[in-house]
Design an enzyme around this catalytic site. Structure first.
Site, PDB file in Angstrom:
ATOM      1  CD  GLU A  46       7.300   6.905  33.120  1.00  0.00           C
ATOM      2  OE1 GLU A  46       8.692   6.617  33.159  1.00  0.00           O
ATOM      3  OE2 GLU A  46       6.858   7.402  32.629  1.00  0.00           O
ATOM      4  NE  ARG A 178       5.064  12.707   2.610  1.00  0.00           N
ATOM      5  CZ  ARG A 178       4.531  13.366   1.431  1.00  0.00           C
ATOM      6  NH1 ARG A 178       3.399  13.946   1.453  1.00  0.00           N
ATOM      7  NH2 ARG A 178       5.329  13.296   0.283  1.00  0.00           N
TER       8      ARG A 178
END
Length: 362
Positions: A46, A178
């Protein structure tokens, strides 16, 4: 919200102990701010979005994948920044499962007169933070078991040949996976047979923490994962009775040795290991085998998700190893069931993903 989710995915595997979060600020139908949380200690999604929007944020709408935090941690509460910026409406994907936040962030925004709507793309946003939520609830990492298998469930030929069962597209997908997890794990059998690097070989990717389960401490100091140039640490889980000489030799090679009491079978206590990994804030663990370790983890209720790359081949015979090696289940009612199954074509392979319906067995 879809774009906010994609932003959040950029930091998967990098934000622990926090979850990945993405945010978009919209004004009059135009995006004026974007942000995602890159890692713990850095500003939250934010804040980055508000900084990009600047003064234009006043009266605008905020879309964020997870409930904004309302408490002081390594960074100030995002709710205060949102209120100060003059945001008019906030659309939230899902409530934060962290008890320090859970509902409090939404309440503070509403008390400030901001319109709040929660549950937008809830299934997708909950899936995004599933490892974080599991870690919060259990103290253990969310575990995905991955394997390339033939259509008759074999992971290698009778001579041990396994490279390559899966196609190039499946292997590329595995390396992207991964890149998005905190740690990956193999058993000592895989190390001795394949000498894997346990690395992420995609552009811009990074190696996750490497974990080897090695009860008898047979890992060679010259193993590829210890000699390659990588910033990722290697943890070797062994018994507390392991010879000091072997421990010191592997430590000099760069490994960190974790020592545990044996379980009933005389091997590393996997539940204790999973809890230690959770204590280290490793939220998402990718288990890549071998068969004995995977069987023990499944029977111990430690595997949450199964991911198979199904190759269009049949090996046949009784001596080609299967993906789970150990005592078989005798009754169908005791079989492990998968739910929320989904399939996707990857080159000539089919990828099958499912959640383990029950993660415990007597």
């Amino acid at each position: 919200m879809d774009e906010a989710i994609e932003l959040a995915r950029r930091a998967e595997g990098r934000t622990a102990p926090n979850p990945p979060v993405g945010a978009i600020i919209l004004r009059e139908g135009l995006i004026i701010g974007r942000g995602f949380h890159p890692q713990a200690g850095r500003p939250h999604a934010e804040v980055f979005a508000l900084e990009e929007a600047g003064e234009k944020a006043r009266g605008a709408d905020l879309y964020v994948t997870l409930e904004p935090c309302s408490h002081f941690g390594k960074t100030p509460p995002c709710t205060e920044a949102i209120i100060r910026a003059g945001i008019r409406r906030v659309f939230v994907g899902c409530v934060d499962p962290n008890p320090l936040v859970s509902g409090r962030g939404l309440e503070k925004l509403r008390e400030a007169g901001i319109e709040v709507y929660c549950g937008l793309r809830e299934i997708e946003t909950r899936g995004l933070i599933e490892p974080f939520a599991h870690h919060i609830r259990t103290g253990r990492p969310f575990t995905t078991f991955k394997s390339a298998i033939s259509l008759d469930g074999r992971i290698a030929t009778s001579s041990g040949e396994s490279q390559w069962i899966s196609c190039e597209e499946s292997r590329r997908h595995a390396h992207h996976l991964r890149n998005r997890v905190d740690a990956m794990m193999v058993g000592i059998g895989t190390v001795l047979e394949d000498d894997p690097r346990l690395s992420c070989r995609i552009e811009g990717g990074r190696d996750p923490v490497r974990v080897v389960v090695d009860s008898q401490l047979r890992t060679p100091p010259e193993a590829a994962m210890l000699t390659q140039d990588s910033e990722a640490p290697t943890l070797i889980a062994t018994l507390e009775t392991s010879p000091v000489r072997k421990v010191e030799k592997l430590q000099r090679a760069g490994a960190e040795i974790l020592q545990f009491k044996p379980d009933a079978s005389g091997r590393v206590d996997l539940d204790a290991l999973w809890r230690e990994l959770g204590r280290r804030n490793l939220q998402h663990l990718l288990l890549e085998g071998g068969g004995t370790l995977s069987h023990s983890a499944l029977r111990g209720g430690l595997i949450n998700r199964i991911l198979f790359y199904l190759a269009p081949m049949l090996m046949g015979g009784d001596d080609a190893p299967g993906m789970f090696r150990g005592p078989a289940i005798r009754r169908l009612e005791d079989a492990f069931r998968l739910e929320n199954l989904r399939m996707e074509a990857l080159g000539r392979d089919m990828m099958l993903v499912g959640e383990v319906a029950s993660c415990s067995r007597d």
